[in-house]
Design an enzyme around this catalytic site. Structure first.
Site, short mmCIF file in Angstrom:
data_model
loop_
_atom_site.label_atom_id
_atom_site.label_comp_id
_atom_site.label_asym_id
_atom_site.label_seq_id
_atom_site.Cartn_x
_atom_site.Cartn_y
_atom_site.Cartn_z
N LEU A 537 0.83 -1.21 0.00
CA LEU A 537 0.00 0.00 0.00
C LEU A 537 0.85 1.25 0.00
O LEU A 537 0.45 2.30 -0.46
CB LEU A 537 -0.90 0.02 1.24
CG LEU A 537 -1.99 -1.03 1.32
CD1 LEU A 537 -2.65 -1.01 2.68
CD2 LEU A 537 -3.01 -0.80 0.22
N GLY A 538 2.03 1.14 0.57
CA GLY A 538 2.86 2.32 0.63
C GLY A 538 4.09 2.07 1.46
O GLY A 538 4.26 1.00 2.05
N GLY A 540 6.42 3.89 4.42
CA GLY A 540 6.62 4.99 5.34
C GLY A 540 8.02 4.93 5.90
O GLY A 540 8.83 4.11 5.47
N PHE A 542 8.95 3.84 8.61
CA PHE A 542 9.23 2.70 9.47
C PHE A 542 9.34 1.40 8.71
O PHE A 542 9.65 0.37 9.28
CB PHE A 542 8.11 2.53 10.49
CG PHE A 542 8.00 3.69 11.41
CD1 PHE A 542 8.87 3.81 12.45
CD2 PHE A 542 7.03 4.65 11.21
CE1 PHE A 542 8.78 4.88 13.31
CE2 PHE A 542 6.94 5.72 12.06
CZ PHE A 542 7.82 5.84 13.11
N GLY A 543 8.97 1.44 7.47
CA GLY A 543 8.93 0.21 6.69
C GLY A 543 7.72 0.23 5.80
O GLY A 543 7.06 1.27 5.66
N VAL A 545 3.95 -0.88 4.17
CA VAL A 545 2.60 -1.22 4.61
C VAL A 545 1.96 -2.08 3.53
O VAL A 545 2.04 -1.74 2.34
CB VAL A 545 1.76 0.05 4.83
CG1 VAL A 545 0.41 -0.32 5.39
CG2 VAL A 545 2.48 1.01 5.76
N LYS A 559 1.81 -3.29 8.86
CA LYS A 559 3.01 -2.47 8.75
C LYS A 559 4.19 -3.32 9.20
O LYS A 559 4.21 -3.80 10.33
CB LYS A 559 2.85 -1.22 9.62
CG LYS A 559 4.03 -0.30 9.59
CD LYS A 559 3.70 1.01 10.28
CE LYS A 559 3.51 2.10 9.26
NZ LYS A 559 3.07 3.35 9.82
N ASP A 656 4.29 14.96 12.87
CA ASP A 656 4.34 14.81 11.41
C ASP A 656 2.94 14.68 10.84
O ASP A 656 2.65 13.82 10.03
CB ASP A 656 5.20 13.61 11.03
CG ASP A 656 5.59 13.68 9.55
OD1 ASP A 656 5.59 14.80 8.99
OD2 ASP A 656 5.88 12.63 8.96
#
Ligand SMILES: *[C@@H]1O[C@H](CO)[C@@H](O)[C@H](O)[C@H]1NC(C)=O
Ligand SMILES: *[C@@H]1O[C@H](CO)[C@@H](O)[C@H](O)[C@H]1NC(C)=O
Ligand SMILES: *[C@@H]1O[C@H](CO)[C@@H](O)[C@H](O)[C@H]1NC(C)=O
Ligand SMILES: *[C@@H]1O[C@H](CO)[C@@H](O)[C@H](O)[C@H]1NC(C)=O
Ligand SMILES: *[C@@H]1O[C@H](CO)[C@@H](O)[C@H](O)[C@H]1NC(C)=O
Ligand SMILES: *[C@@H]1O[C@H](CO)[C@@H](O)[C@H](O)[C@H]1NC(C)=O
Ligand SMILES: *[C@@H]1O[C@H](CO)[C@@H](O)[C@H](O)[C@H]1NC(C)=O
Ligand SMILES: *[C@@H]1O[C@H](CO)[C@@H](O)[C@H](O)[C@H]1NC(C)=O
Ligand SMILES: *[C@@H]1O[C@H](CO)[C@@H](O)[C@H](O)[C@H]1NC(C)=O
Ligand SMILES: *[C@@H]1O[C@H](CO)[C@@H](O)[C@H](O)[C@H]1NC(C)=O
Length: 849
Positions: A537-538, A540, A542-543, A545, A559, A656
């Site tokens: 999905l995307g 970020g 942090f890693g 998703v 995630k 953020d």
């Protein structure tokens, strides 16, 4: 009896003669005309309606709601704790003259349960919302045998009394519903404590969460908002018969109600006819300082200070270590021992009076008599006027520890109180200070007195130089390095989030058992098709998703954290558990996690519509966001952010907030994502990942980007940018208007000052919006992005401004980062000293100095 005929045809009229029960809507029940399941009573002026309802739990209740408001708003429930489980029931007058509710098998489920002198009684629903039982032909129709106003559920209506009847010994209070679909008696109550100097407590069980402060002649000492109310007249009465609080509307056609909500929030709603909504007029607890005993005995809470807890002059923190860690619950102790004879008193202004159930009151003394009584009684620790109208009168003294005080910023709130101090402490400044504040004030004094202007100028020049140097470094490296300093001050930081542990309310510990589902790694591998690219999905900071489908068909978002967290597994699980407890309609829900040695995954609810930026900045899809949707999204984000800032147990600064971090569900409800990641990820966040996310350009407040200062007010700045983006459909970053150098903020400011702010509205919206609402949003957006953090409103203010067109908005000042950085740098560099005293949770970064 009043007959209302909606249908005036003769046929209906005739049939109504033969079948009266089917067609008549009346306001009265008599022994021969009971109320059956498909009928309602309507008060004479058609203000209120009474009847059976099912709140959504398949049970039947008798309730009262507003006749004119389409969306049912229940203000009273008769049988809240004894629902009817069958499909039918009847409300009637029983053989003993009482109102009774019977179920299908004629068993009495609920009764008004009075000893009735005679049986010819009737029950009537009045326009005030009061449902009363009276003798049929009483000379005094206000001679009620029983009334719903004396048996409140969770709502206080105009004219209803909250308090104690000295004659019957009954204490009337509000008690929450269990939940939205269950009117049963819930956990929270709002109840007057009549001991000492009476005040109203918000309780969970018997544990206080918040108190109003005693009535000071004008308002409750802890509710400064009651000062500026033009619609409502508040009343507080104490006489030999009763002691109560109540309110009346100055304009009877305006509906207003005070409700003890099932989530523990006390709220006043006012009906706004123009928008057909209930607008939240007031709520409590409002901020940290409303939390009962936030700062312990003799501590004073000041919501505008950082940290919020302070000790009065002459006092010091009892537990300095805990105090430095922002835990004020141990309170303060005296710096010097009292010596009854020589003690004096220091005057504190704008104070919410301390907890008063053990206070001693004498209404006929004046302040000087009060002072002498207190002085002559060695155990007296403080005194004050009981009534602040007409220069002050009455006397209240406390001969106990002073609990749960707070101080307001100006005379809008609170009143004077005089606190006993040892003579040696009296010489000090009479104002309240934090222990740290004190030393910096002294430094300032010394600077001011001993050093000449020359020194000051030199300092400024040096600071200016250092700042320029730091700016360069900031731009080159990441903001990461600050992490270490911030952490040492009780903050955990990583990708964009700061977490401060908030004192927990004792009531919350009860549901600590809530456990977080642990997912099996293989389950998630299968669900995400082995983390395939199609499911991605995307990405970020942090890693990645991934979208996943569990075997039962539930869609989830997984995630997968990068593997570099320094935290232990148990520690990590604990943090995830904490974050999972943060639940709010406008936060993405954490469903569970999977933590094995190599793998750390978080499982979230899946958001149908992905993120807000995918709609907002897309030509075609943005057309789906009409004005109402945009407004709802703005309000939703504001609520979520308020929850993070103030209402959740952990106090979280997101750092953020941006359009891509706001996700939308099926109903387009906005949900903030990526909050609380610092805790989950652990304190030793690696550097590589943080860079990408911390402070996205275009959303960063000036003081954060330039000085590394962050506070709830930097989140407010990001929120303001987001509001303007939502209104305009344009990105702040990368927005250039007609070759000008202005960004979105500058452009908005120009339009605003030229009186053409409506031009900002996204071109795709041409119908169906309220100009007032759009302008209000733009003004709120501008207020949030003001250059100086102090000027920006906090989120509870923002919500108040959003939810009500009654509140008048201040004029915004110049926005931060309006013209680009270079210009700003020069302009603000002289203000270095100000940044040290920013409000909220503020940390100054001193590395390299
Ligand atoms: C009440 O109305 C509903 C729907 O109009 C109907 O199905 C039900 O039979 C009625 N109940 C009674 C007791 O009249
Ligand atoms: C009516 O209430 C009585 C007592 O609560 C209960 O025993 C009975 O089952 C109820 N009747 C129906 C039809 O639910
Ligand atoms: C009615 O009141 C009496 C005492 O006043 C109480 O004992 C009894 O439980 C009440 N009954 C109901 C049905 O509330
Ligand atoms: C209260 O009202 C007065 C005048 O109506 C106004 O000057 C003042 O700013 C208001 N205070 C607040 C806190 O809104
Ligand atoms: C309230 O009224 C009672 C009876 O008149 C009186 O004894 C008491 O002192 C009053 N309390 C306050 C706080 O005024
Ligand atoms: C009372 O409120 C109604 C509805 O908001 C309004 O139409 C009316 O003008 C008000 N009356 C007065 C006297 O202010
Ligand atoms: C209250 O103060 C008045 C005036 O000093 C005094 O006469 C009276 O006895 C006091 N009442 C109590 C209950 O102490
Ligand atoms: C307070 O009351 C006492 C006794 O009634 C009186 O002598 C004194 O002047 C009063 N003080 C003030 C400031 O009103
Ligand atoms: C001091 O005041 C408290 C509270 O009114 C009272 O209980 C106590 O008896 C008083 N002590 C003396 C010595 O008067
Ligand atoms: C604050 O300190 C008290 C005791 O000193 C402790 O019981 C409490 O749990 C602490 N609160 C937090 C949030 O750490």
């Amino acid at each position: 009896m009043k007959i209302i005929c909606n249908h005036t045809t003769i046929i209906v009229f005739i049939s109504s003669i033969f079948f009266p029960c089917l067609l008549l809507a009346t306001d009265t029940i008599t022994p021969t005309t009971p109320l059956t399941i498909n009928q309602t009573l309507v008060s004479e002026g058609e203000v209120f309606e009474l009847g059976f309802f099912d709140p959504g739990n398949n049970n039947l209740y008798i309730g009262i709601w507003y006749k004119q408001i389409e969306r049912r708003t229940y203000v009273w429930v008769a049988n809240r704790d004894s629902p009817i489980n069958s499909l039918s029931g009847k409300l009637t007058i029983g053989e003993n003259g009482n109102i009774i509710l019977v179920n299908q098998t004629e068993n009495v489920i609920w009764s008004s349960n009075q000893s009735v002198p005679a049986v010819n009684t009737v029950a009537q629903l009045l326009d005030s919302g009061n449902f009363v039982l009276r003798m049929e032909n009483d000379e005094n129709p206000e001679n009620y045998i029983w009334q719903s106003f004396e048996n409140p559920t969770d709502t206080l209506l105009p004219g209803m009394k909250l308090g104690w009847n000295r004659k019957t010994g009954v204490n009337q209070f509000l008690q929450s519903w269990k939940m939205n679909t269950d009117p049963g008696s819930g956990d929270y109550s709002f109840k007057m404590n009549i001991d000492g100097f009476p005040e109203v407590f918000l309780l969970t069980g018997t544990t206080p969460l918040y108190r109003s402060g005693p009535w000071n002649g004008r308002r409750f000492s802890g509710v400064p908002e009651m000062k500026n109310v033009s619609l409502i007249e508040f009343e507080f009465q104490n006489n030999s018969d009763e002691i109560f609080y109540s309110f009346e509307m100055l304009n009877n056609s305006v509906y207003s109600r005070l409700i003890m909500g099932s989530s523990g929030l006390l709220q006043r709603f006012t009906w706004v006819e123009s928008s057909h909504t209930w607008s939240e007029y007031w709520f409590a607890p409002r901020d940290q300082c409303d939390g009962y005993m936030k700062c312990g005995p003799f501590g004073v809470c000041d919501a505008n200070a950082s940290p919020v807890c302070k000790c009065m002059a002459g006092f010091r923190p009892k537990n300095q270590l805990a105090w430095d860690l922002r835990n004020g619950s141990d309170g303060c102790v005296r710096s010097s021992q009292l010596d009854c004879g020589s003690d004096g008193f220091s005057q504190l202004k704008n104070m919410k009076l301390p907890e008063s159930s053990k206070a001693f009151v004498n209404q006929s003394m004046n302040l000087s008599q009060c002072a002498s009584i207190c002085k002559s009684n060695c155990s007296c620790s403080a005194y004050a006027n009981t009534d602040i109208t007409e220069g002050g009168s009455g006397c209240v003294i406390w001969a106990v520890d002073l609990l749960d005080m707070r101080q307001y910023a100006d005379s809008e709130g609170g009143q004077d109180i005089y606190v006993r101090l040892a003579a040696s402490d009296l010489d000090q400044s009479p104002t309240i200070r934090t222990s740290k504040d004190g030393s910096s004030k002294n430094v300032a004094k010394i600077l001011g007195i001993t050093a000449g202007t020359f020194v000051v100028i030199t300092v400024l020049v040096v600071l200016f130089y250092l700042r320029r140097k730091k700016m360069k470094r900031l731009r080159n490296s990441s903001i990461n390095r600050k992490g270490q300093h911030e952490r040492s001050q009780d903050f955990l930081i990583s990708e964009g989030i700061v977490v401060q542990t908030k004192k927990d309310y004792s009531g919350e510990t009860t549901n600590d058992e809530l456990d977080l589902p642990l997912f099996d790694f293989m389950t998630l591998v299968v669900a995400t098709n082995s983390f395939s690219d199609e499911n991605k999905l995307g990405q970020g900071g942090f890693g990645c998703v991934y979208k996943g489908i569990l075997t039962d068909g539930e869609i989830i978002a997984v995630k997968r954290l990068s593997r570099t967290s320094g935290q232990g597994i148990e520690e990590l699980k604990n943090e995830v558990r904490l974050i999972a407890k943060l639940q709010h309609r406008n936060l993405v829900r954490l469903l569970g996690c999977c933590i094995e040695i190599e793998e750390k995954l978080l499982v979230y609810e899946y958001m149908e519509h992905k993120s807000l930026n995918k709609f907002l900045f897309d030509k075609e899809r943005s057309a789906q966001l009409n004005w109402q949707k945009r407004f709802d999204i703005i309000a939703g984000i504001a609520r979520g952010l308020l929850y993070l800032h103030q209402d959740s147990r952990l106090r979280i600064i997101h750092r953020d907030l941006k359009a891509s971090n706001v996700l939308l569900d099926k109903e387009m409800t906005p949900k903030i994502s990526d909050f609380g990641m610092a805790r989950i990820f652990g304190g030793d966040q690696t550097e590589a990942e943080t860079k990408k996310v911390v402070g996205t350009h275009g959303y960063m407040s000036p003081e954060y980007a330039m000085d590394g200062l962050f506070s709830i007010k930097s989140d407010v700045f990001s929120f303001g940018v987001l509001v303007l983006e939502i209104v305009s459909g344009k990105k702040n970053r990368g927005f250039y208007y007609a070759n000008s150098q202005l960004n979105l903020l500058g452009h908005t400011w120009n339009l605003w000052t030229q009186g053409k702010a409506l031009k900002l509205l996204d071109d795709s919206i041409d119908v169906g919006f309220s100009e007032d609402e759009v302008l209000r949003c733009i003004q709120i957006g501008l207020l949030c992005v003001q250059e100086h953090a102090d000027d920006r409103p906090n989120m509870s203010k923002v919500l108040l401004m959003l939810s009500s067109d009654v509140v008048s908005l201040p004029q915004p000042k110049y926005p931060g980062f309006c013209l680009g950085k270079r210009h700003h740098e020069i302009e603000s560099s002289g203000k270095q000293d100000e940044s040290l005293t920013l409000n909220g949770v503020t940390v100054t970064i001193l590395d390299g100095r």
